[in-house]
Design a protein around this motif. Sequence first.
Motif, PDB file in Angstrom:
ATOM      1  N   ASP A 158      53.416  49.564  38.448  1.00 25.29           N
ATOM      2  CA  ASP A 158      52.913  48.381  39.138  1.00 25.29           C
ATOM      3  C   ASP A 158      51.524  48.591  39.702  1.00 25.29           C
ATOM      4  OD1 ASP A 158      53.356  50.117  41.195  1.00 25.29           O
ATOM      5  OD2 ASP A 158      54.682  48.806  42.356  1.00 25.29           O
ATOM      6  N   GLY A 159      50.817  49.620  39.232  1.00 24.24           N
ATOM      7  CA  GLY A 159      49.496  49.928  39.760  1.00 24.24           C
ATOM      8  C   GLY A 159      49.526  51.031  40.797  1.00 24.24           C
ATOM      9  N   ALA A 160      50.724  51.333  41.336  1.00 23.05           N
ATOM     10  CA  ALA A 160      50.877  52.418  42.312  1.00 23.05           C
ATOM     11  C   ALA A 160      52.029  53.315  41.881  1.00 23.05           C
ATOM     12  CB  ALA A 160      51.128  51.838  43.703  1.00 23.05           C
ATOM     13  N   GLY A 161      52.072  53.621  40.593  1.00 20.66           N
ATOM     14  CA  GLY A 161      53.163  54.431  40.074  1.00 20.66           C
ATOM     15  C   GLY A 161      54.308  53.571  39.576  1.00 20.66           C
ATOM     16  N   PHE A 162      55.342  54.230  39.025  1.00 23.45           N
ATOM     17  CA  PHE A 162      56.437  53.453  38.456  1.00 23.45           C
ATOM     18  C   PHE A 162      57.337  52.894  39.548  1.00 23.45           C
ATOM     19  CE2 PHE A 162      58.653  57.528  38.801  1.00 23.45           C
ATOM     20  CZ  PHE A 162      59.976  57.179  39.031  1.00 23.45           C
ATOM     21  N   THR A 163      57.893  51.726  39.304  1.00 25.87           N
ATOM     22  CA  THR A 163      58.748  51.066  40.284  1.00 25.87           C
ATOM     23  C   THR A 163      60.171  51.596  40.225  1.00 25.87           C
ATOM     24  OG1 THR A 163      59.118  49.307  38.673  1.00 25.87           O
ATOM     25  CG2 THR A 163      57.378  48.966  40.282  1.00 25.87           C
ATOM     26  N   ASP A 164      60.686  51.768  39.045  1.00 32.73           N
ATOM     27  CA  ASP A 164      62.002  52.354  38.803  1.00 32.73           C
ATOM     28  C   ASP A 164      62.107  52.582  37.304  1.00 32.73           C
ATOM     29  OD1 ASP A 164      64.508  53.412  39.141  1.00 32.73           O
ATOM     30  OD2 ASP A 164      65.409  51.606  39.991  1.00 32.73           O
ATOM     31  N   ILE A 165      63.179  53.185  36.874  1.00 32.12           N
ATOM     32  CA  ILE A 165      63.452  53.333  35.454  1.00 32.12           C
ATOM     33  C   ILE A 165      64.670  52.481  35.135  1.00 32.12           C
ATOM     34  CG2 ILE A 165      64.119  54.934  33.620  1.00 32.12           C
ATOM     35  CD1 ILE A 165      62.499  57.070  35.037  1.00 32.12           C
ATOM     36  N   TYR A 166      64.564  51.722  34.047  1.00 32.23           N
ATOM     37  CA  TYR A 166      65.601  50.760  33.696  1.00 32.23           C
ATOM     38  C   TYR A 166      66.261  51.143  32.379  1.00 32.23           C
ATOM     39  CZ  TYR A 166      63.280  48.035  37.312  1.00 32.23           C
ATOM     40  OH  TYR A 166      62.739  47.633  38.505  1.00 32.23           O
ATOM     41  N   GLU A 167      67.586  51.063  32.375  1.00 35.71           N
ATOM     42  CA  GLU A 167      68.379  51.334  31.183  1.00 35.71           C
ATOM     43  C   GLU A 167      68.724  49.999  30.520  1.00 35.71           C
ATOM     44  OE1 GLU A 167      72.167  54.119  30.709  1.00 35.71           O
ATOM     45  OE2 GLU A 167      72.694  52.130  31.512  1.00 35.71           O
TER      46      GLU A 167
ATOM     47  N   ALA B 211      69.135  49.109  36.639  1.00 34.59           N
ATOM     48  CA  ALA B 211      68.119  49.872  37.368  1.00 34.59           C
ATOM     49  C   ALA B 211      68.736  51.194  37.821  1.00 34.59           C
ATOM     50  CB  ALA B 211      67.611  49.077  38.560  1.00 34.59           C
ATOM     51  N   LEU B 212      68.112  52.318  37.460  1.00 35.59           N
ATOM     52  CA  LEU B 212      68.715  53.626  37.727  1.00 35.59           C
ATOM     53  C   LEU B 212      68.530  54.095  39.166  1.00 35.59           C
ATOM     54  CD1 LEU B 212      67.759  55.545  34.454  1.00 35.59           C
ATOM     55  CD2 LEU B 212      69.865  54.290  34.970  1.00 35.59           C
ATOM     56  N   GLY B 213      67.543  53.567  39.870  1.00 32.39           N
ATOM     57  CA  GLY B 213      67.312  54.000  41.248  1.00 32.39           C
ATOM     58  C   GLY B 213      66.615  55.338  41.362  1.00 32.39           C
ATOM     59  N   VAL B 214      65.734  55.635  40.405  1.00 31.42           N
ATOM     60  CA  VAL B 214      65.064  56.936  40.389  1.00 31.42           C
ATOM     61  C   VAL B 214      64.103  57.082  41.571  1.00 31.42           C
ATOM     62  CG1 VAL B 214      63.580  58.480  39.059  1.00 31.42           C
ATOM     63  CG2 VAL B 214      65.321  57.116  37.903  1.00 31.42           C
ATOM     64  N   ARG B 215      63.345  56.033  41.878  1.00 33.85           N
ATOM     65  CA  ARG B 215      62.404  56.135  42.997  1.00 33.85           C
ATOM     66  C   ARG B 215      63.152  56.360  44.314  1.00 33.85           C
ATOM     67  NH1 ARG B 215      56.956  54.768  42.785  1.00 33.85           N
ATOM     68  NH2 ARG B 215      57.025  55.590  44.892  1.00 33.85           N
ATOM     69  N   ALA B 216      64.261  55.687  44.492  1.00 33.40           N
ATOM     70  CA  ALA B 216      65.047  55.873  45.718  1.00 33.40           C
ATOM     71  C   ALA B 216      65.586  57.294  45.791  1.00 33.40           C
ATOM     72  CB  ALA B 216      66.194  54.867  45.766  1.00 33.40           C
ATOM     73  N   ALA B 217      66.036  57.825  44.647  1.00 30.96           N
ATOM     74  CA  ALA B 217      66.544  59.194  44.609  1.00 30.96           C
ATOM     75  C   ALA B 217      65.437  60.195  44.905  1.00 30.96           C
ATOM     76  CB  ALA B 217      67.173  59.478  43.251  1.00 30.96           C
ATOM     77  N   ALA B 218      64.206  59.920  44.396  1.00 29.92           N
ATOM     78  CA  ALA B 218      63.076  60.802  44.672  1.00 29.92           C
ATOM     79  C   ALA B 218      62.738  60.796  46.163  1.00 29.92           C
ATOM     80  CB  ALA B 218      61.865  60.369  43.851  1.00 29.92           C
ATOM     81  N   THR B 219      62.770  59.632  46.772  1.00 32.57           N
ATOM     82  CA  THR B 219      62.495  59.526  48.210  1.00 32.57           C
ATOM     83  C   THR B 219      63.536  60.299  49.008  1.00 32.57           C
ATOM     84  OG1 THR B 219      61.435  57.369  47.938  1.00 32.57           O
ATOM     85  CG2 THR B 219      62.232  57.925  50.136  1.00 32.57           C
ATOM     86  N   THR B 220      64.802  60.160  48.634  1.00 34.45           N
ATOM     87  CA  THR B 220      65.875  60.889  49.308  1.00 34.45           C
ATOM     88  C   THR B 220      65.672  62.394  49.197  1.00 34.45           C
ATOM     89  OG1 THR B 220      67.451  59.093  48.903  1.00 34.45           O
ATOM     90  CG2 THR B 220      68.370  61.265  49.369  1.00 34.45           C
ATOM     91  N   ALA B 221      65.126  62.824  48.053  1.00 32.44           N
ATOM     92  CA  ALA B 221      64.890  64.253  47.837  1.00 32.44           C
ATOM     93  C   ALA B 221      63.615  64.747  48.508  1.00 32.44           C
ATOM     94  CB  ALA B 221      64.834  64.540  46.338  1.00 32.44           C
ATOM     95  N   GLY B 222      62.879  63.829  49.179  1.00 28.28           N
ATOM     96  CA  GLY B 222      61.690  64.237  49.906  1.00 28.28           C
ATOM     97  C   GLY B 222      60.385  63.959  49.204  1.00 28.28           C
ATOM     98  N   PHE B 223      60.426  63.147  48.150  1.00 27.34           N
ATOM     99  CA  PHE B 223      59.213  62.851  47.378  1.00 27.34           C
ATOM    100  C   PHE B 223      59.011  61.329  47.334  1.00 27.34           C
ATOM    101  CE2 PHE B 223      60.953  66.841  45.873  1.00 27.34           C
ATOM    102  CZ  PHE B 223      59.860  67.685  46.000  1.00 27.34           C
TER     103      PHE B 223
END
Length: 219
Positions: A19-28, A43-55
């Motif tokens: 979206d211009g600031a990195g990927f929004t999520d990954i979709y299956e 929607a796989l929720g990859v960005r949310a999982a990355a945030t939970t992991a500290g990124f």
Amino acid sequence: LQSGGATFANGRLYIAPEDGAGFTDIYELTLAVNGLSVTAVNALGVRAAATTAGFAGDFDFGDIVIEGNLLYGSSLYDDGNVTGRVLWSFNLDTDAFVMIYNGAPGDAASLQLAKMPDGRFFVGNYNSTPWTIQEINKATGALTGATTNIGFDVSDMADGFTVAITSTPAATATEDTLYTYNATYTGLVADGETWTVVDNTDTCGGSIVEATGVYTFTP
């Protein structure tokens, strides 16, 4: 969709639009049997999982590949202080995000990721001069083995397959006289492209040469 990553595995298409600031999520995307339509989107929720992991920073692609139940991604990661090359994985069964390699400042190679039939991963670096291809260790993210120079320019598809018509047809035609319009374009297209006329908007009943874009009709 802007520039991002995509891969096909287990009969499904996985896409990571930006979206211009990195990927929004990954979709299956689950496809119909004939592959011509989408029957389900998850929607796989990859960005949310990355945030939970500290990124929680921005992930700039890169590419994604799938091996078994792991989705791997190569990106540039920006946490506001450091921008560097990263390799990460996302478990499709448990939704666990793991940062495999977090590049140091200056390690900002923009790496296109590919998986070989024998299971090895390779990356293409188009920020180097010349552009290079090198194997990457999927367990550690370290570049390994010989570096192969790419003998041609690599296209950054941030703008997608954008084609612009650069010619303008004459607005008038003379009765009983052949009208000819030579259509031209700019932009990146695949090899072997052809020209066609949209029947429901072509009220002149003309024809076009598929290989050249020359359109003719006689009013």
